[in-house]
Scaffold this active site. Structure first.
Site, PDB file in Angstrom:
ATOM      1  N   ILE A   1     -32.850   4.416  16.558  1.00  0.00           N
ATOM      2  CA  ILE A   1     -31.394   4.201  16.619  1.00  0.00           C
ATOM      3  C   ILE A   1     -30.836   4.967  17.829  1.00  0.00           C
ATOM      4  O   ILE A   1     -31.065   6.163  17.951  1.00  0.00           O
ATOM      5  CB  ILE A   1     -30.697   4.730  15.335  1.00  0.00           C
ATOM      6  CG1 ILE A   1     -31.305   4.105  14.080  1.00  0.00           C
ATOM      7  CG2 ILE A   1     -29.197   4.494  15.394  1.00  0.00           C
ATOM      8  CD1 ILE A   1     -30.752   4.690  12.772  1.00  0.00           C
TER       9      ILE A   1
ATOM     10  N   VAL B   1     -33.842  12.051  17.320  1.00  0.00           N
ATOM     11  CA  VAL B   1     -32.911  11.874  16.202  1.00  0.00           C
ATOM     12  C   VAL B   1     -32.880  10.410  15.772  1.00  0.00           C
ATOM     13  O   VAL B   1     -32.554   9.524  16.568  1.00  0.00           O
ATOM     14  CB  VAL B   1     -31.482  12.330  16.579  1.00  0.00           C
ATOM     15  CG1 VAL B   1     -30.538  12.168  15.401  1.00  0.00           C
ATOM     16  CG2 VAL B   1     -31.484  13.771  17.070  1.00  0.00           C
TER      17      VAL B   1
ATOM     18  N   LYS C   1     -32.510  17.362  13.030  1.00  0.00           N
ATOM     19  CA  LYS C   1     -31.799  16.254  13.678  1.00  0.00           C
ATOM     20  C   LYS C   1     -30.290  16.467  13.611  1.00  0.00           C
ATOM     21  O   LYS C   1     -29.557  16.218  14.572  1.00  0.00           O
ATOM     22  CB  LYS C   1     -32.177  14.936  13.001  1.00  0.00           C
ATOM     23  CG  LYS C   1     -33.661  14.602  13.146  1.00  0.00           C
ATOM     24  CD  LYS C   1     -34.090  13.501  12.175  1.00  0.00           C
ATOM     25  CE  LYS C   1     -35.575  13.220  12.265  1.00  0.00           C
ATOM     26  NZ  LYS C   1     -36.078  12.415  11.151  1.00  0.00           N
TER      27      LYS C   1
ATOM     28  N   GLY D   1     -35.159   8.189  15.156  1.00  0.00           N
ATOM     29  CA  GLY D   1     -36.146   7.268  15.739  1.00  0.00           C
ATOM     30  C   GLY D   1     -35.574   6.272  16.720  1.00  0.00           C
ATOM     31  O   GLY D   1     -35.144   6.631  17.816  1.00  0.00           O
TER      32      GLY D   1
ATOM     33  N   GLY E   1     -48.434   6.294   2.560  1.00  0.00           N
ATOM     34  CA  GLY E   1     -48.321   6.793   3.937  1.00  0.00           C
ATOM     35  C   GLY E   1     -46.880   7.058   4.359  1.00  0.00           C
ATOM     36  O   GLY E   1     -46.602   7.325   5.527  1.00  0.00           O
TER      37      GLY E   1
ATOM     38  N   VAL F   1     -46.541   7.767  18.355  1.00  0.00           N
ATOM     39  CA  VAL F   1     -45.426   7.460  19.275  1.00  0.00           C
ATOM     40  C   VAL F   1     -45.928   7.324  20.716  1.00  0.00           C
ATOM     41  O   VAL F   1     -45.477   6.437  21.453  1.00  0.00           O
ATOM     42  CB  VAL F   1     -44.330   8.552  19.171  1.00  0.00           C
ATOM     43  CG1 VAL F   1     -43.182   8.247  20.123  1.00  0.00           C
ATOM     44  CG2 VAL F   1     -43.818   8.657  17.741  1.00  0.00           C
TER      45      VAL F   1
ATOM     46  N   GLU G   1     -33.409  11.193  23.041  1.00  0.00           N
ATOM     47  CA  GLU G   1     -32.946  10.127  22.132  1.00  0.00           C
ATOM     48  C   GLU G   1     -33.892   9.947  20.946  1.00  0.00           C
ATOM     49  O   GLU G   1     -33.460   9.740  19.804  1.00  0.00           O
ATOM     50  CB  GLU G   1     -32.827   8.813  22.912  1.00  0.00           C
ATOM     51  CG  GLU G   1     -32.300   7.653  22.122  1.00  0.00           C
ATOM     52  CD  GLU G   1     -30.849   7.846  21.708  1.00  0.00           C
ATOM     53  OE1 GLU G   1     -30.624   8.139  20.518  1.00  0.00           O
ATOM     54  OE2 GLU G   1     -29.938   7.715  22.548  1.00  0.00           O
TER      55      GLU G   1
HETATM   56  N1  HSE Z   1     -40.656  12.366   9.005  1.00  0.00           N
HETATM   57  C1  HSE Z   1     -39.460  11.730   9.482  1.00  0.00           C
HETATM   58  C2  HSE Z   1     -38.896  10.853   8.395  1.00  0.00           C
HETATM   59  C3  HSE Z   1     -39.664  10.893  10.685  1.00  0.00           C
HETATM   60  O1  HSE Z   1     -39.419  10.788   7.293  1.00  0.00           O
HETATM   61  O2  HSE Z   1     -37.873  10.233   8.664  1.00  0.00           O
HETATM   62  C4  HSE Z   1     -39.823  11.692  11.925  1.00  0.00           C
HETATM   63  O3  HSE Z   1     -38.725  12.532  12.110  1.00  0.00           O
END
Ligand code: HSE
Length: 436
Positions: free
Chosen positions: A136, A132, A205, A134, A187, A14, A129
Site C-alpha cells: 500500500i 509500512v 509501522k 507492504g 504460513g 522480498v 515505502e
Molecule cells: N509480519 C507482518 C504482518 C508483515 O503479519 O503483517 C511484515 O511486516
C-alpha cells in the site's frame, strides 16, 4: 541516459520478488524512471540461492559490505531485516554516498532518527515505502498526497498475521491459541510469532507513520503496545452483539496536549469500511482536516506486493538522483529544521471510549453500585447488555460501552469496581474508537 546501478542486499522473499518484478516490468519501469534501473550486484549469505534468483544476470557475493562501499553502486536496497548488521550496512552505504531503499520497519523504528540524520548530512535519500503496510503506498500518500492537510489521526490495520487470527476467531468462534496454531500451519504466522501477535511489528509501522504525519522524530520507545494474545473470543462475540468488530489497530492522534501513539485490540463499528478488512489484508485510515477521512487498502506483505513498494522508491530515487538534496521530498515529509518534538502522551492521558466486561453476582443493587462508581469518575455509559444467566447460575456477565473519557479515569473507576464483593475477578477492558 546511462542505467542507474542498484546493489541488492538479501534475496529472500522480498528480494526475490523485487528482482523478478524489476526484470519483468523493466521496460515500463524505465519509461517511468527516465533510465534503466539495473541490479548489478546481489549479496546474500546463501550464495546458491542468490545465483538461482539472479540466473547469471549480475554479480553475486556473500559479502554485503563489499556492495555498500562499491563506487559503481548508486542505490543500496536493504532487505536483510533486523537491526544488527542491517544498521551497520545502511549507515555504511550512507557514509559512502549511496541512496538507500529499505523495507526494514524495525530498523527505522529503532534507529530512524540516527539514520535520517546521517542521510541528511550526506545529502542522500533513505526511502522506506515498503516498511509500512507492504504494497500500500501509504508513505507516499501521507508525505505527498495529503501534504495540504493538517493530519488529525491515523488508524491502521497494519499487521496481516493478527488480522488473519482475529478474522478466524470471529468466523469460527475459536480461541486465540487454536487459531494461532492454524495460522502457523498455513504460513501466516511465524514459528516465533511474538513480534506480530504482541503488536510490536504494528508499532514499528505506526511510529513511522506518526512521524511523517506530524513532523516529529520517530518515537517507538514511547509507544503503548498491547497485542492480541490475551484477547478472549467471548469479547469478540459480545462486541458483535453491540455492533462492533475487534481489530488490532495502530492509532496515532494529534491532541492539544501531545500525540497519542498506541497499538491495541480496538472495538470499531462493524459498519465502517475498515471493519470489513479481513484475513491478512492491511488498511490505513487517515483523517486530514481538508480531505476528511481517506482509506488505503491492500496486501501488507508478500513478495511482489512489497516489491511494488521497493520499486516505487527505486523509481523516485532514480528520478531525483541528480536533483540537489534540498529539492527532494524530505524523509519525514517535513523539512528537517521544521520538525517539532511533540510530547507522546502516556497511556493514562489518552482519551477514548471503553468496552467493559464484568463478571457479577446476579442480584439487586449490583448495577447501581457499578454505575455509581462510574458516575463518580465522570464516566458516562453509552450502551449495556447483560447476558441471560443459565439455569441455576448465580453469576452473569455485564458488558458496558462508555462514552469518551481519559484512561486514568477508567483506571481509577475499575480499581474501585474490582473491590466490590459482588464483582468477581478482574474487569475486562478494551478500547473503542468510532473512527469519525
Ligand atoms: N509480519 C507482518 C504482518 C508483515 O503479519 O503483517 C511484515 O511486516
Amino acid at each position: 541516459m546511462k542505467p542507474i546501478n542498484v546493489g541488492l542486499l538479501g534475496v529472500g522473499t522480498v528480494g526475490g520478488g523485487t528482482f523478478n518484478v524489476l526484470k519483468r516490468n523493466a521496460e515500463e519501469i524505465a519509461r517511468r524512471a527516465g533510465r534503466v534501473i539495473q541490479v548489478t550486484a546481489v549479496a546474500d549469505k546463501n550464495v546458491e540461492l542468490a545465483k538461482q534468483v539472479t540466473a547469471g544476470a549480475c554479480r553475486v557475493t556473500d559479502d554485503a559490505f563489499s556492495i555498500v562501499v562499491d563506487p559503481d553502486i548508486d542505490i543500496v536496497v536493504e532487505l536483510i531485516g533486523g537491526y544488527g548488521v542491517a544498521r551497520e550496512l545502511v549507515l555504511k552505504a550512507i557514509e559512502n554516498g549511496k541512496h538507500v531503499v529499505t523495507a526494514n520497519k524495525a530498523l527505522l523504528a529503532m534507529h530512524g532518527n540516527e539514520i535520517f540524520s546521517a542521510a541528511q548530512k550526506k545529502g542522500v535519500t533513505v526511502a522506506f515505502e515498503a516498511a509500512v503496510a507492504g504494497g500500500i503506498p501509504i508513505i507516499k500518500a501521507l508525505r505527498e498526497g495529503l501534504t495540504a492537510n493538517r493530519i488529525e489521526w491515523i488508524a491502521g490495520i497494519i499487521n496481516g498475521t493478527t488480522n488473519f487470527i482475529l478474522s478466524e476467531m470471529r468466523d469460527k468462534g475459536l480461541p486465540f491459541a487454536a487459531v494461532l496454531k492454524e495460522a502457523q500451519k498455513l504460513g501466516y504466522a511465524e514459528a516465533d510469532p511474538t513480534f506480530d501477535i504482541e503488536g510490536i511489528d504494528a508499532a514499528h509501522k505506526l511510529t513511522l507513520m506518526s512521524a511523517i504525519a506530524f513532523g516529529t522524530p520517530v518515537a517507538f520507545d514511547k509507544a503503548y503496545i498491547e497485542g492480541i494474545s490475551k484477547l478472549d473470543a467471548v469479547d469478540i462475540k459480545y462486541a458483535e452483539q453491540l455492533g462492533y468488530r475487534i481489530k488490532l489497530l495502530g492509532i496515532t492522534k494529534r491532541t492539544p496536549e501531545g500525540v497519542e501513539l498506541r497499538v491495541h485490540p480496538t472495538l470499531i463499528p462493524a459498519k465502517r469500511l475498515i471493519a470489513n478488512v479481513e484475513g491478512a489484508m492491511n488498511a490505513v485510515l487517515v483523517k486530514g482536516d481538508a480531505v476528511g477521512a481517506t482509506l488505503y487498502y491492500g496486501k501488507g506483505a508478500g513478495a511482489e506486493p512489497t516489491a511494488s513498494s521497493v520499486i516505487a522508491d527505486l523509481v523516485d530515487v532514480t528520478r531525483m538522483h541528480t536533483a540537489d538534496p534540498e529539492h527532494r521530498v524530505p524523509h519525514l515529509a517535513f523539512q528537517p529544521d521544521a520538525m517539532v518534538d511533540l510530547p507522546v502522551l502516556p497511556l493514562s492521558e489518552i482519551v477514548t471510549s471503553y468496552y467493559l466486561r464484568l463478571r457479577v453476582e446476579d442480584k439487586p443493587g449490583v448495577l447501581a453500585d457499578i454505575t455509581r462508581i462510574l458516575a463518580d469518575h465522570q464516566i458516562s455509559i453509552d450502551a449495556m447488555i447483560q447476558r441471560e444467566p443459565g439455569e441455576g447460575e448465580e453469576q452473569t456477565d455485564i458488558i458496558m460501552l462508555t462514552h469518551q473519557t481519559r484512561e486514568k479515569n477508567i483506571d481509577a473507576a475499575l480499581a474501585r469496581i474490582e473491590q466490590l464483593s459482588v464483582v468477581n475477578g478482574k474487569v475486562t477492558r478494551l478500547r473503542l474508537e468510532e473512527l469519525v
